[in-house]
Design a protein around this motif. Structure first.
Motif, PDB file in Angstrom:
ATOM      1  N   VAL A  31     -14.810 -10.827 -11.774  1.00 25.64           N
ATOM      2  CA  VAL A  31     -14.468 -12.255 -11.817  1.00 25.64           C
ATOM      3  C   VAL A  31     -13.076 -12.446 -11.233  1.00 25.64           C
ATOM      4  O   VAL A  31     -12.220 -11.568 -11.343  1.00 25.64           O
ATOM      5  CB  VAL A  31     -14.502 -12.822 -13.261  1.00 25.64           C
ATOM      6  N   ARG A  32     -12.873 -13.585 -10.588  1.00 27.18           N
ATOM      7  CA  ARG A  32     -11.523 -13.960 -10.167  1.00 27.18           C
ATOM      8  C   ARG A  32     -11.021 -15.057 -11.096  1.00 27.18           C
ATOM      9  O   ARG A  32     -11.737 -16.034 -11.366  1.00 27.18           O
ATOM     10  CB  ARG A  32     -11.478 -14.442  -8.716  1.00 27.18           C
ATOM     11  N   ILE A  33      -9.802 -14.881 -11.582  1.00 23.42           N
ATOM     12  CA  ILE A  33      -9.245 -15.766 -12.607  1.00 23.42           C
ATOM     13  C   ILE A  33      -7.960 -16.400 -12.103  1.00 23.42           C
ATOM     14  O   ILE A  33      -7.080 -15.716 -11.554  1.00 23.42           O
ATOM     15  CB  ILE A  33      -8.955 -14.970 -13.895  1.00 23.42           C
ATOM     16  N   ARG A  34      -7.853 -17.702 -12.281  1.00 18.88           N
ATOM     17  CA  ARG A  34      -6.573 -18.387 -12.099  1.00 18.88           C
ATOM     18  C   ARG A  34      -5.816 -18.250 -13.396  1.00 18.88           C
ATOM     19  O   ARG A  34      -6.175 -18.824 -14.423  1.00 18.88           O
ATOM     20  CB  ARG A  34      -6.776 -19.860 -11.746  1.00 18.88           C
ATOM     21  N   ALA A  65      -4.135 -15.367 -19.727  1.00 20.96           N
ATOM     22  CA  ALA A  65      -5.194 -16.323 -20.043  1.00 20.96           C
ATOM     23  C   ALA A  65      -5.316 -17.324 -18.902  1.00 20.96           C
ATOM     24  O   ALA A  65      -4.324 -17.725 -18.304  1.00 20.96           O
ATOM     25  CB  ALA A  65      -4.891 -17.059 -21.348  1.00 20.96           C
ATOM     26  N   GLY A  66      -6.553 -17.698 -18.602  1.00 17.49           N
ATOM     27  CA  GLY A  66      -6.757 -18.631 -17.507  1.00 17.49           C
ATOM     28  C   GLY A  66      -8.202 -19.057 -17.386  1.00 17.49           C
ATOM     29  O   GLY A  66      -8.971 -19.002 -18.350  1.00 17.49           O
ATOM     30  N   VAL A  67      -8.582 -19.464 -16.168  1.00 15.03           N
ATOM     31  CA  VAL A  67      -9.898 -20.034 -15.906  1.00 15.03           C
ATOM     32  C   VAL A  67     -10.602 -19.212 -14.833  1.00 15.03           C
ATOM     33  O   VAL A  67     -10.001 -18.846 -13.814  1.00 15.03           O
ATOM     34  CB  VAL A  67      -9.770 -21.498 -15.438  1.00 15.03           C
ATOM     35  N   VAL A  68     -11.890 -18.948 -15.041  1.00 17.72           N
ATOM     36  CA  VAL A  68     -12.684 -18.235 -14.053  1.00 17.72           C
ATOM     37  C   VAL A  68     -12.892 -19.135 -12.832  1.00 17.72           C
ATOM     38  O   VAL A  68     -13.396 -20.255 -12.946  1.00 17.72           O
ATOM     39  CB  VAL A  68     -14.052 -17.818 -14.642  1.00 17.72           C
ATOM     40  N   LEU A 117      -3.172 -15.373  -9.611  1.00 18.76           N
ATOM     41  CA  LEU A 117      -4.589 -15.067  -9.452  1.00 18.76           C
ATOM     42  C   LEU A 117      -4.817 -13.581  -9.630  1.00 18.76           C
ATOM     43  O   LEU A 117      -3.972 -12.763  -9.255  1.00 18.76           O
ATOM     44  CB  LEU A 117      -5.085 -15.484  -8.060  1.00 18.76           C
ATOM     45  N   VAL A 118      -5.974 -13.219 -10.198  1.00 21.34           N
ATOM     46  CA  VAL A 118      -6.308 -11.815 -10.374  1.00 21.34           C
ATOM     47  C   VAL A 118      -7.826 -11.653 -10.312  1.00 21.34           C
ATOM     48  O   VAL A 118      -8.571 -12.517 -10.797  1.00 21.34           O
ATOM     49  CB  VAL A 118      -5.767 -11.277 -11.717  1.00 21.34           C
ATOM     50  N   THR A 119      -8.277 -10.587  -9.680  1.00 21.97           N
ATOM     51  CA  THR A 119      -9.695 -10.236  -9.658  1.00 21.97           C
ATOM     52  C   THR A 119      -9.872  -8.943 -10.438  1.00 21.97           C
ATOM     53  O   THR A 119      -9.250  -7.930 -10.109  1.00 21.97           O
ATOM     54  CB  THR A 119     -10.190 -10.066  -8.217  1.00 21.97           C
ATOM     55  N   VAL A 120     -10.709  -8.989 -11.479  1.00 18.49           N
ATOM     56  CA  VAL A 120     -10.879  -7.839 -12.374  1.00 18.49           C
ATOM     57  C   VAL A 120     -12.346  -7.722 -12.778  1.00 18.49           C
ATOM     58  O   VAL A 120     -13.116  -8.690 -12.674  1.00 18.49           O
ATOM     59  CB  VAL A 120     -10.023  -7.978 -13.652  1.00 18.49           C
ATOM     60  N   PRO A 121     -12.769  -6.548 -13.261  1.00 18.95           N
ATOM     61  CA  PRO A 121     -14.112  -6.439 -13.835  1.00 18.95           C
ATOM     62  C   PRO A 121     -14.285  -7.434 -14.987  1.00 18.95           C
ATOM     63  O   PRO A 121     -13.351  -7.688 -15.759  1.00 18.95           O
ATOM     64  CB  PRO A 121     -14.162  -4.995 -14.330  1.00 18.95           C
ATOM     65  N   ALA A 122     -15.463  -7.973 -15.116  1.00 20.05           N
ATOM     66  CA  ALA A 122     -15.708  -9.001 -16.135  1.00 20.05           C
ATOM     67  C   ALA A 122     -15.454  -8.487 -17.545  1.00 20.05           C
ATOM     68  O   ALA A 122     -15.062  -9.257 -18.434  1.00 20.05           O
ATOM     69  CB  ALA A 122     -17.139  -9.531 -16.005  1.00 20.05           C
TER      70      ALA A 122
END
Length: 335
Positions: A31-34, A65-68, A117-122
């Protein structure tokens, strides 16, 4: 996007605000998270402030903490628009065997959440408590889950128990709130009478100024008619552990979760043995612990206590405020 990078030489002077390329699109299972918020913990401060702590540059902060914003192939647990919060030990999903090092911990062994922004395993994140702000949600990852594991998972907290909490940092305040929500009695310590008044407002049943009463362990015994506390949430380490052993009842539980006063020291082993107490070191918890904690927060209505927040570009100022010891509860970072 903007991020903070801690240069390898370490120390607060080594924190740098950078403008870098955006996070990549999520691959399968990602997932990428703001990221909108983080919060400060003592572990984050150690990583950032000690020269030479890291061998390579690192994006600091273990909480995020953020939004997908986007989901990769095969992700079914989260959807675009979901509010999520990070997990301290991404690989510890469930079960009793937690990591004994920080090689997978964001902001230490891997890059953390001081970025937009970050992209990490769900599986690196869980859902946030419903209705919480991102700033509030960012407080649960380390401080909140630690208090939950200390009292509920490992301590088996029951209504009517007595809980002793040391100081007024994030873990201690969460422990106080949890204990009161679950029907326990709380005795709180601090060196500040002003802060003791505030913990009474949060529900503490008795308070002790440990500067004016250095034998606060015996005072906790007195306040419990000689029995002692069922649980002690021990955050100080070597300078406070002896008093915590005195404070805890025979066969009581001491959760050693902090080393604010140092990394090593003498332990009154004979007293610990004679009182048949359970002294347990612990570091945060598993993803399952965090998921259960989120459910408990929604059921009890507990909300975190945030002293103040700092913008991303003033992370150094936030750490300096943390080091001053003037905060009550958590310190937030707005991203």
């Amino acid at each position: 996007m903007k991020q903070i990078m801690l240069q390898a030489e370490g120390g607060l002077d080594a924190l740098r605000l950078e403008d870098v390329a955006t996070a990549p699109d999520p691959g399968p299972g990602q997932v990428r998270i703001r990221v909108h918020a983080s919060s400060l913990n003592f572990h984050d401060y150690l990583v950032a402030s000690i020269p030479g702590f890291l061998s390579t540059p690192r994006i600091p902060m273990s909480d995020g903490a953020g939004v997908v914003e986007a989901v990769g192939e095969g992700v079914s647990e989260f959807a675009v628009g979901d509010s999520v919060v990070s997990h301290f030990f991404p690989g510890w999903i469930d079960g009793p065997d937690g990591p004994s090092n920080f090689s997978t911990t964001p902001g230490d062994g891997v890059d953390g959440y001081a970025r937009e922004l970050v992209t990490v395993p769900a599986f690196w994140v869980t859902r946030s408590p419903a209705g919480w702000s991102h700033e509030e949600a960012a407080t649960i990852t380390t401080a909140g889950v630690t208090a939950w594991r200390a009292l509920v998972v490992n301590g088996g907290l029951r209504a009517g128990d007595t809980v002793a909490v040391l100081g007024t940092g994030g873990v201690s305040i969460y422990a106080l709130q949890l204990a009161k929500a679950m029907g326990a009695r709380v005795i709180a310590t601090s060196s500040s009478d002003e802060k003791l008044e505030r913990v009474k407002e949060l529900g503490a049943d008795a308070v002790i100024n440990y500067r004016s009463n250095e034998n606060w362990g015996a005072e906790i015994r007195r306040l419990t008619d000689g029995r002692g506390a069922d649980h002690v949430v021990e955050v100080g380490g070597p300078a406070t552990l002896a008093q915590s052993i005195t404070a805890a009842r025979d066969n009581g539980h001491i959760a050693l979760i902090g080393v604010l006063t140092g990394m090593g020291g003498e332990v009154p082993t004979a007293q610990l043995m004679a009182q048949q107490q359970r002294l347990q070191g612990l570091i945060v918890g598993s993803r399952r612990h965090q998921e259960d904690f989120v459910v408990a927060l929604e059921a009890t209505g507990i909300r975190p206590v945030i002293d103040r927040s700092f913008p991303l570009d003033d992370l150094r100022g936030a750490f300096e405020f943390q080091a001053s010891g003037g905060h009550f509860g958590k310190i937030g970072l707005t991203i």
